[in-house]
Design a protein around this motif. Sequence first.
Motif, PDB file in Angstrom:
ATOM      1  N   UNK A   1      40.340  25.766  49.503  1.00 31.14           N
ATOM      2  CA  UNK A   1      39.277  24.768  49.394  1.00 31.14           C
ATOM      3  C   UNK A   1      38.241  25.333  48.428  1.00 31.14           C
ATOM      4  N   UNK A   2      37.997  24.567  47.352  1.00 27.46           N
ATOM      5  CA  UNK A   2      37.049  24.998  46.333  1.00 27.46           C
ATOM      6  C   UNK A   2      36.053  23.874  46.092  1.00 27.46           C
ATOM      7  N   UNK A   3      34.781  24.214  46.232  1.00 27.43           N
ATOM      8  CA  UNK A   3      33.718  23.231  45.946  1.00 27.43           C
ATOM      9  C   UNK A   3      33.457  23.266  44.441  1.00 27.43           C
ATOM     10  N   UNK A   4      33.735  22.140  43.778  1.00 24.55           N
ATOM     11  CA  UNK A   4      33.562  22.027  42.325  1.00 24.55           C
ATOM     12  C   UNK A   4      32.442  21.029  42.078  1.00 24.55           C
ATOM     13  N   UNK A   5      31.441  21.467  41.357  1.00 30.18           N
ATOM     14  CA  UNK A   5      30.296  20.605  41.096  1.00 30.18           C
ATOM     15  C   UNK A   5      30.014  20.435  39.624  1.00 30.18           C
TER      16      UNK A   5
END
Length: 80
Positions: free
Chosen positions: A70-74
């Motif tokens: 799970x990678x938070x990409x902003x």
Amino acid sequence: MAQTPDLDVRSLAPAQRHSTIFDTWFALAPGEAFVLVNDHDPKPLSYQFAAEHPGEYTWDYEENGPEVWRVRIGKTDNTA
């Protein structure tokens, strides 16, 4: 504060994953993010972001395998 939506690409064909992820990222407003859910470490994707959009994205691992990543990409405010 709104919950960050998940983008689970595990059911997509590998050839569709990067385009789907980038389409989702392009649709973000500056300061928004989504959580990429994948079945392998998306490190090559981070290299593609770095090459094509330096300084315009954020990348934060929330879960690092071994079965789910799970990678938070902003999107930063630096996008054109």
